[in-house]
Design a protein around this motif. Structure first.
Motif, mmCIF file in Angstrom:
data_model
loop_
_atom_site.group_PDB
_atom_site.id
_atom_site.type_symbol
_atom_site.label_atom_id
_atom_site.label_comp_id
_atom_site.label_asym_id
_atom_site.label_seq_id
_atom_site.Cartn_x
_atom_site.Cartn_y
_atom_site.Cartn_z
ATOM 1 N N CYS A 47 -11.094 -53.510 23.970
ATOM 2 C CA CYS A 47 -9.961 -54.360 24.280
ATOM 3 C C CYS A 47 -9.117 -53.799 25.705
ATOM 4 C CB CYS A 47 -8.629 -54.620 23.264
ATOM 5 S SG CYS A 47 -9.412 -55.779 21.827
ATOM 6 N N GLY A 48 -9.103 -52.280 25.505
ATOM 7 C CA GLY A 48 -8.418 -51.595 26.678
ATOM 8 C C GLY A 48 -9.222 -52.155 27.819
ATOM 9 N N LYS A 49 -10.687 -51.901 27.844
ATOM 10 C CA LYS A 49 -11.492 -52.067 28.945
ATOM 11 C C LYS A 49 -11.277 -53.419 29.543
ATOM 12 C CE LYS A 49 -15.147 -48.449 28.096
ATOM 13 N NZ LYS A 49 -14.951 -47.820 29.221
ATOM 14 N N ILE A 50 -11.178 -54.415 28.522
ATOM 15 C CA ILE A 50 -11.189 -55.766 29.209
ATOM 16 C C ILE A 50 -9.885 -56.105 29.687
ATOM 17 C CG2 ILE A 50 -11.046 -58.129 28.264
ATOM 18 C CD1 ILE A 50 -13.379 -57.342 26.289
ATOM 19 N N ASN A 69 -9.148 -65.601 31.820
ATOM 20 C CA ASN A 69 -9.373 -65.325 30.462
ATOM 21 C C ASN A 69 -10.914 -64.584 30.128
ATOM 22 O OD1 ASN A 69 -10.949 -66.770 27.884
ATOM 23 N ND2 ASN A 69 -8.667 -66.016 27.382
ATOM 24 N N VAL A 70 -10.670 -63.654 29.237
ATOM 25 C CA VAL A 70 -12.064 -63.224 28.682
ATOM 26 C C VAL A 70 -12.283 -63.317 27.370
ATOM 27 C CG1 VAL A 70 -13.516 -61.025 28.572
ATOM 28 C CG2 VAL A 70 -12.217 -61.340 30.617
ATOM 29 N N SER A 71 -13.179 -63.982 26.854
ATOM 30 C CA SER A 71 -13.606 -64.476 25.376
ATOM 31 C C SER A 71 -14.755 -64.016 24.920
ATOM 32 C CB SER A 71 -13.296 -65.623 25.226
ATOM 33 O OG SER A 71 -11.797 -66.285 25.402
ATOM 34 N N LEU A 72 -14.797 -63.549 23.630
ATOM 35 C CA LEU A 72 -15.798 -63.255 22.907
ATOM 36 C C LEU A 72 -16.035 -64.695 21.805
ATOM 37 C CD1 LEU A 72 -18.689 -61.473 22.161
ATOM 38 C CD2 LEU A 72 -17.114 -60.582 20.221
ATOM 39 N N ILE A 73 -17.147 -65.311 22.023
ATOM 40 C CA ILE A 73 -17.535 -66.644 21.562
ATOM 41 C C ILE A 73 -18.549 -66.402 20.248
ATOM 42 C CG2 ILE A 73 -18.171 -68.936 21.449
ATOM 43 C CD1 ILE A 73 -17.171 -69.003 24.470
ATOM 44 N N PHE A 74 -18.240 -66.819 19.056
ATOM 45 C CA PHE A 74 -19.263 -66.872 18.163
ATOM 46 C C PHE A 74 -19.767 -68.195 17.883
ATOM 47 C CE2 PHE A 74 -19.940 -66.943 13.285
ATOM 48 C CZ PHE A 74 -20.957 -66.124 13.240
ATOM 49 N N VAL A 83 -13.717 -65.486 19.012
ATOM 50 C CA VAL A 83 -13.292 -64.534 17.951
ATOM 51 C C VAL A 83 -12.233 -63.106 18.363
ATOM 52 C CG1 VAL A 83 -15.257 -64.976 16.479
ATOM 53 C CG2 VAL A 83 -15.347 -63.129 18.076
ATOM 54 N N VAL A 84 -12.425 -63.338 19.878
ATOM 55 C CA VAL A 84 -11.673 -62.396 20.795
ATOM 56 C C VAL A 84 -11.306 -63.350 21.848
ATOM 57 C CG1 VAL A 84 -11.056 -60.298 21.678
ATOM 58 C CG2 VAL A 84 -12.705 -60.321 20.051
ATOM 59 N N SER A 85 -9.864 -63.232 22.384
ATOM 60 C CA SER A 85 -9.478 -64.068 23.617
ATOM 61 C C SER A 85 -8.507 -63.109 24.198
ATOM 62 C CB SER A 85 -9.082 -65.494 23.145
ATOM 63 O OG SER A 85 -8.523 -66.021 24.420
ATOM 64 N N LEU A 86 -8.718 -62.951 25.413
ATOM 65 C CA LEU A 86 -7.686 -62.020 26.010
ATOM 66 C C LEU A 86 -7.358 -62.519 27.615
ATOM 67 C CD1 LEU A 86 -9.122 -58.007 25.372
ATOM 68 C CD2 LEU A 86 -7.001 -59.372 24.276
ATOM 69 N N PRO A 87 -6.132 -62.473 28.137
ATOM 70 C CA PRO A 87 -4.833 -61.848 27.482
ATOM 71 C C PRO A 87 -4.188 -62.580 26.592
ATOM 72 C CG PRO A 87 -4.496 -62.866 29.457
ATOM 73 C CD PRO A 87 -5.934 -62.895 29.485
ATOM 74 N N THR A 88 -4.498 -63.926 26.228
ATOM 75 C CA THR A 88 -3.795 -64.848 25.207
ATOM 76 C C THR A 88 -4.981 -65.634 24.574
ATOM 77 O OG1 THR A 88 -3.627 -66.520 27.005
ATOM 78 C CG2 THR A 88 -1.797 -64.885 26.638
ATOM 79 N N ASP A 89 -4.447 -66.556 23.795
ATOM 80 C CA ASP A 89 -5.525 -67.436 23.311
ATOM 81 C C ASP A 89 -6.363 -68.097 24.023
ATOM 82 O OD1 ASP A 89 -4.071 -66.869 20.636
ATOM 83 O OD2 ASP A 89 -2.926 -68.865 20.837
ATOM 84 N N ARG A 90 -7.578 -68.839 23.426
ATOM 85 C CA ARG A 90 -8.489 -69.235 24.305
ATOM 86 C C ARG A 90 -7.910 -70.334 25.092
ATOM 87 N NH1 ARG A 90 -12.403 -73.212 20.400
ATOM 88 N NH2 ARG A 90 -10.813 -74.171 19.512
ATOM 89 N N PRO A 91 -8.281 -70.804 26.488
ATOM 90 C CA PRO A 91 -7.775 -71.782 27.195
ATOM 91 C C PRO A 91 -8.536 -72.909 26.940
ATOM 92 C CG PRO A 91 -9.105 -70.451 28.382
ATOM 93 C CD PRO A 91 -9.095 -69.623 27.076
ATOM 94 N N PRO A 136 -27.516 -62.403 19.747
ATOM 95 C CA PRO A 136 -27.983 -64.021 19.585
ATOM 96 C C PRO A 136 -26.895 -64.819 19.542
ATOM 97 C CG PRO A 136 -29.878 -62.754 18.558
ATOM 98 C CD PRO A 136 -28.418 -61.753 18.985
ATOM 99 N N GLN A 137 -26.024 -64.665 18.524
ATOM 100 C CA GLN A 137 -24.864 -65.318 18.052
ATOM 101 C C GLN A 137 -23.358 -65.342 18.822
ATOM 102 O OE1 GLN A 137 -25.472 -64.729 13.681
ATOM 103 N NE2 GLN A 137 -24.919 -66.857 13.538
ATOM 104 N N PHE A 138 -23.591 -64.389 19.747
ATOM 105 C CA PHE A 138 -22.352 -64.000 20.578
ATOM 106 C C PHE A 138 -22.356 -64.129 22.267
ATOM 107 C CE2 PHE A 138 -21.784 -61.698 16.437
ATOM 108 C CZ PHE A 138 -20.399 -62.054 16.166
ATOM 109 N N THR A 139 -21.451 -64.751 22.804
ATOM 110 C CA THR A 139 -21.391 -64.842 23.972
ATOM 111 C C THR A 139 -20.011 -64.521 24.524
ATOM 112 O OG1 THR A 139 -22.729 -66.890 23.606
ATOM 113 C CG2 THR A 139 -21.688 -66.695 26.011
ATOM 114 N N ILE A 140 -20.199 -63.717 25.923
ATOM 115 C CA ILE A 140 -18.914 -62.998 26.747
ATOM 116 C C ILE A 140 -18.902 -64.377 27.641
ATOM 117 C CG2 ILE A 140 -18.043 -61.322 27.737
ATOM 118 C CD1 ILE A 140 -19.907 -59.525 26.334
ATOM 119 N N VAL A 141 -17.493 -64.690 27.743
ATOM 120 C CA VAL A 141 -17.294 -65.804 28.890
ATOM 121 C C VAL A 141 -15.948 -65.214 29.597
ATOM 122 C CG1 VAL A 141 -15.940 -67.129 27.446
ATOM 123 C CG2 VAL A 141 -16.826 -67.909 29.875
ATOM 124 N N VAL A 142 -16.323 -64.901 31.063
ATOM 125 C CA VAL A 142 -15.160 -64.652 31.846
ATOM 126 C C VAL A 142 -14.696 -65.837 32.857
ATOM 127 C CG1 VAL A 142 -14.466 -63.163 33.719
ATOM 128 C CG2 VAL A 142 -15.732 -62.113 31.877
#
Length: 385
Positions: A238-241, A252-257, A289-297, A340-346
């Protein structure tokens, strides 16, 4: 014989079992095990043949202990082979440790009652502890990758407790050293490589667990406290992102399941096994499952899902970064898939080049770290990691 079990013999075996570089040494642990097994087998035979002499009970005990030590040596040889096989996990694009967990449990079952004499209890307990911790960490690796909160939490906690108890033994076992001028100091014995490697694997898994279940964990404390706690993980995802977002002005940076086909998916955190929740549909099959800096857009989510669908073949290679620019919303998307089940999107609210070396480097490093292959790569002969 009791001294043998309590002192350097047990320590040296544990030291070499950590997989530092013993596979490649000329005088390797394998040859030591083989030689020791042969000597113990001879000793068992000699003692058995001498059991009718002046001290039959002592000779019988010696034969019995030698035979059980032979089984211990065989178990250690199989564990050494197991660590070598685990190195191969680091070469896979996606780490699946289910099969190795089964193989490890088979070794434990095979030898669990083979060296049970009270004199050998230090060897038996250390072997049981090693296999238990390793199995729990490998199970946690699988469960985190399947986004199973409670099972991964329980396995990580159990492994942590056992490692903590194990580590305390090194504090208690202090060695005294004399100074040149006659004084004496005491210091704790250094933990063996095996212990350090298991601790390194646990640290990596704890960081990944904290990131994947960031929202569920965050509900148990305040945002400032959660930030302080995640900062203690290594790496602090989280700190790195967050630093990346500030530096490159990402929206936004999100980790999608991707929960399609998952019959047990119920959302963040723990859910009672008998609770009912209707299966997700549409965009809800792709939660952040993770969305930074706020909720998913939400305005971008249809685009994100479309890219994941249209570029699935590229993403499924697990080593490519996919780029897409949408003229209509003037936004750029970068996607990569660590598992396989996780995708990072910037997401950027401006045009970005698909060849931007800084963005590509960040995504490749993040994806590689989440694969968690580095601890297994350190089992390579001669590795200094």
């Amino acid at each position: 014989m009791r001294s043998l079990c309590n002192s350097s013999f047990s320590s040296s075996l544990a030291e070499s079992a950590g997989g530092q570089s013993f596979f490649s040494r000329k005088d390797s642990i394998r040859s030591i095990y083989t030689s020791l097994h042969s000597e113990l087998r001879k000793l068992a035979t000699t003692a058995r043949n001498s059991a009718t002499g002046a001290s039959p009970y002592l000779e019988e005990l010696l034969s019995h202990l030698s035979e059980q030590l032979c089984f211990f040596i065989q178990a250690r040889m199989e564990i050494a082979d197991f660590y070598e096989k685990m190195y191969s996990l680091s070469t896979q694009k996606s780490i699946h440790s289910t099969e190795v967990v089964h193989a490890l449990e088979a070794i434990l079952q095979k030898y669990s009652s083979r060296f049970h004499h009270p004199i050998l209890s230090p060897l038996e307990s250390s072997f049981q502890l090693e296999v238990d911790v390793l199995a729990q960490l490998l199970k946690a690796q699988n469960e985190i990758s399947e986004w199973k909160f409670l099972p991964s939490l329980l396995n990580l906690h159990s492994a942590h407790s056992k490692l903590q108890s194990w580590g305390q033994t090194f504090e208690k076992q202090r060695e005294t050293r004399k100074h040149l001028f006659g004084g004496q100091t005491q210091k704790a014995l250094q933990p063996p490589h095996l212990f350090l490697w298991l601790a390194k694997l646990k640290t990596a898994l704890l960081a990944k667990f904290t990131f994947y279940f960031h929202e569920a964990l965050g509900r148990q404390t305040t945002p400032s406290e959660m930030k302080a706690l995640t900062a203690k993980t290594n790496p602090d995802y989280c700190g790195k992102i967050s630093s990346f977002i500030r530096k490159y002005d990402a929206e936004n940076v999100s980790l999608i399941f991707d929960n399609r086909g998952s019959e047990t998916f119920q959302g963040h955190g723990y859910h009672h096994p008998h609770s009912y929740r209707e299966a997700p549909k549409g965009v809800d099959q792709y939660p952040a499952v993770v969305s930074l800096p706020t909720d998913r857009p939400l305005i971008h989510w249809p685009n994100v899902i479309m890219i994941m669908t249209d570029r699935a073949a590229e993403l499924n290679t697990l080593d490519k970064v996919v780029h897409f620019y949408d003229d209509k919303v003037q936004s750029t998307y970068f996607l990569t898939r660590p598992e396989p089940q996780f995708t990072i999107v910037v997401i950027f609210d401006s045009r970005k080049s698909e060849k931007d070396s800084h963005l590509l480097s960040f995504l490749n490093e993040l994806s590689s770290s989440l694969k968690n292959s580095k601890p297994f790569a350190s089992l390579k002969p001669g590795s200094k990691n």
